[in-house]
Motif scaffolding. Structure first.
Motif, mmCIF file in Angstrom:
data_model
loop_
_atom_site.group_PDB
_atom_site.id
_atom_site.type_symbol
_atom_site.label_atom_id
_atom_site.label_comp_id
_atom_site.label_asym_id
_atom_site.label_seq_id
_atom_site.Cartn_x
_atom_site.Cartn_y
_atom_site.Cartn_z
ATOM 1 N N THR A 55 0.828 -1.195 0.000
ATOM 2 C CA THR A 55 0.000 0.000 0.000
ATOM 3 C C THR A 55 0.864 1.247 0.000
ATOM 4 O OG1 THR A 55 -0.141 0.041 2.424
ATOM 5 C CG2 THR A 55 -1.871 -1.157 1.226
ATOM 6 N N TYR A 61 -3.554 3.584 -1.793
ATOM 7 C CA TYR A 61 -3.363 2.861 -3.051
ATOM 8 C C TYR A 61 -2.828 1.467 -2.766
ATOM 9 C CZ TYR A 61 -3.709 7.644 -4.768
ATOM 10 O OH TYR A 61 -4.134 8.928 -5.020
ATOM 11 N N ALA A 78 -2.994 -0.249 -9.519
ATOM 12 C CA ALA A 78 -3.337 -0.115 -8.101
ATOM 13 C C ALA A 78 -4.808 0.225 -7.954
ATOM 14 C CB ALA A 78 -2.466 0.949 -7.434
ATOM 15 N N ASP A 80 -7.471 2.501 -5.902
ATOM 16 C CA ASP A 80 -7.633 3.683 -5.071
ATOM 17 C C ASP A 80 -8.799 3.430 -4.126
ATOM 18 O OD1 ASP A 80 -8.177 6.133 -3.924
ATOM 19 O OD2 ASP A 80 -7.957 7.279 -5.779
ATOM 20 N N LEU A 89 0.069 3.442 -11.001
ATOM 21 C CA LEU A 89 1.003 4.015 -10.018
ATOM 22 C C LEU A 89 2.422 3.911 -10.552
ATOM 23 C CD1 LEU A 89 1.622 5.077 -7.106
ATOM 24 C CD2 LEU A 89 1.769 2.663 -6.419
ATOM 25 N N VAL A 143 0.397 9.164 -9.677
ATOM 26 C CA VAL A 143 -0.810 8.363 -9.883
ATOM 27 C C VAL A 143 -1.544 8.892 -11.112
ATOM 28 C CG1 VAL A 143 -2.986 7.579 -8.888
ATOM 29 C CG2 VAL A 143 -0.994 7.942 -7.409
#
Length: 537
Positions: A55, A61, A78, A80, A89, A143
């Motif tokens: 994470t 994420y 990833a 969210d 990411l 991101v």
């Protein structure tokens, strides 16, 4: 009109060449074609060791799988947990110069996003950015919105035979919208435009798209920390201060092996919670710890990204099924696309380096080390357009007997190395020129009208004088493009790679005949080798 060099014997799949100087390439010998980034750069200043289930940003994420890698970063799919959406990411290497490059990229991406609030400019959106600390240093993380396959994957789905011209036009329309926005409104030069850096909004195969399949989510459910190799080595070092050098070396090796085993055991023991996207928002509070947590896969795992050399966020390298299945998917694919990867981008008034662009898409002024501007991107666009329509790269640099792949067929700052005082090439002789419209008609079997219209579009971009090239805005008004993507319809018969009348066995038979002709020519002492082939007015 511009002309390509005509090889004495040719067949589909043999590309032309423009000898270039230096930089990245996609040749078989390039290290960029590697399936993963290896382990060498997982060290201080290098990559961050991301694992499935890790994470980031205080648990917001959660890493699901690997998308790709580049020499600056790795890119991961990833989830969210705040917005309940998939994101891409990007985790940058931690050395200072990589951090500085990332901050420049973020500045450009912010400018792009601020000028396009309605998301209509066909350029990728930066959603978030932050810094993440790990064993190898502090890494800048970006991101992005999660997109689909890149255009190289689309080309592969066509078996390198090219896609129908109405599809090429629609894709080029979206690329030009993005370039016009970057060039005219923001004065930004992408500098590395190529199929890998243009992503469709969705996957070609819907069954591979986690947004459509409802694939289970990986969410960490415990807060145990994986033991890192550096931590084990540190403990071992503290306990062996009185040992000999060889003894210490052996213990360090054992410590590393123990660390790997420890990591493997920890991964096997991890409780990875699997959840559906719909239920994920209920688990936000269980993701409060920062990264270094749950994992299932090792650092080296990736999804075999097609030409993943530039961390292309959307390419997967998945098996593409039977030819009929691929054709069906191609016929139904959503062609909207966006420009991505601004890690090498710059402004017209602030440039960071003279060495830009990947070889096959590099313009003459960059090859020569001259000044460049937004027109450099336009040259790359023309190369991409040709590649989409034919399946072949327009220029494929290669070496000869008395010149190497880094030589250029034009004058400039390096002209003394390549040209004599009469302006003749020092190392390349007997060029046989071949007009582009005839290339499209004779080699790729385009209808004459299609070949003429496409060549008219391309040659106005492939101008050796950068200032004479059509701009993105002018291209959008060119008859070959201006009808607009939603009004485009396929020709009754387009290029040879897409013509339904032409069956596979007929094509293969033709190629065999051409191959036999080449062999016969060689036996008769003729030069059947394709030489380097620059464009010429």
């Amino acid at each position: 009109m511009y002309a390509l060099e005509k090889p004495q014997n040719f067949h589909r799949g043999t590309s032309f060449s423009l000898i270039t100087r230096n930089g990245d390439d996609r040749s078989e010998t390039s290290d960029y074609t590697s399936e993963d980034e290896g382990t060498e750069d997982y060290r201080r200043g290098g990559y961050h060791a991301v694992r499935i289930g890790d994470t980031f940003k205080h648990g917001r994420y959660v890493v699901q799988s690997k998308l790709g890698w580049g020499h600056f970063s790795t890119v991961w799919l990833a989830w969210d947990t705040q917005k309940s959406i998939y994101v891409a990411l990007k985790v940058q290497k931690s050395a200072q110069h990589y951090t500085e490059a990332a901050m420049d990229e973020i500045t450009i991406l912010k400018q792009i996003a601020e000028g396009d609030p309605e998301d209509k400019k066909c350029v990728v959106k930066l959603l978030d950015h932050f810094k993440h600390s790990g064993p190898n240093g502090q890494h800048v993380c970006m991101v992005f919105e999660y997109l689909g396959d890149n255009l190289l994957t689309l080309i592969k789905y066509s078996d390198y035979r090219g896609i129908p011209l109405h599809m090429v036009k629609e894709i080029c329309f979206h690329i030009l919208v993005g370039l016009d926005y970057l060039h005219r409104q923001l004065s930004i030069i992408h500098t590395d435009l190529k199929p890998e850096n243009i992503l469709l909004l969705s996957m070609i195969d819907p069954s591979k798209d986690p947004r459509r399949t409802g694939a289970p989510l990986i969410l960490p459910s415990s807060k145990s920390k994986i033991v890192s190799e550096s931590e084990v080595s540190k403990d071992a070092k503290a306990s062996c201060s009185d040992l000999t050098k060889n003894q210490k070396k052996k213990i360090r090796k054992k410590a590393k092996r123990a660390a790997r085993k420890c990591i493997g055991k920890e991964e096997a023991d991890q409780d990875i919670e699997v959840s559906s996207p719909e239920a994920s928002h209920r688990d936000d509070k269980s993701n409060g710890e920062p990264s270094e947590e749950k994992s299932r896969n090792s650092v080296g795992e990736n999804s075999n990204n097609d030409e993943a050399n530039d961390a292309s966020e959307g390419s997967r390298g998945h098996k593409r099924g039977s030819r009929s299945a691929r054709q069906k998917l191609l016929a139904e694919v959503e062609l909207k696309c966006k420009l991505v990867d601004f890690g090498n981008a710059c402004w017209t008034y602030k440039q960071f380096t003279s060495d830009i662009q990947t070889r096959q898409y590099r313009c003459p002024e960059v090859i020569l080390g001259s000044k460049y501007s937004t027109s450099a991107d336009m040259w790359s666009l023309a190369c991409i357009c040709f590649e989409l329509a034919t399946g072949d790269v327009l220029f494929d640099p290669h070496s000869g007997d008395n010149y190497d792949r880094d030589e250029v067929a034009l004058g400039g700052r390096y002209s003394r190395d390549f040209f004599n005082r009469f302006g003749d090439l020092r190392h390349i002789r007997r060029l046989r020129f071949w007009p582009l419209n005839k290339v499209l008609k004779e080699k790729y079997e385009f209808r004459e009208q299609d070949a003429t219209e496409m060549a008219d579009f391309l040659v106005q971009i492939l101008d050796f004088v950068p200032e004479k090239r059509m701009t993105a805005a002018q291209c959008l008004n060119h008859p070959w493009i201006s009808v607009g993507p939603r009004q485009l319809a396929p020709s009754m018969s387009e290029n040879g790679g897409s013509d339904k009348k032409q069956e596979t066995d007929e094509r293969e038979a033709m190629e065999v005949r051409v191959g036999n002709m080449a062999i016969d020519g060689a036996k008769n002492g003729k030069d059947s080798k394709s030489m380097a082939s620059p464009l010429k007015q």
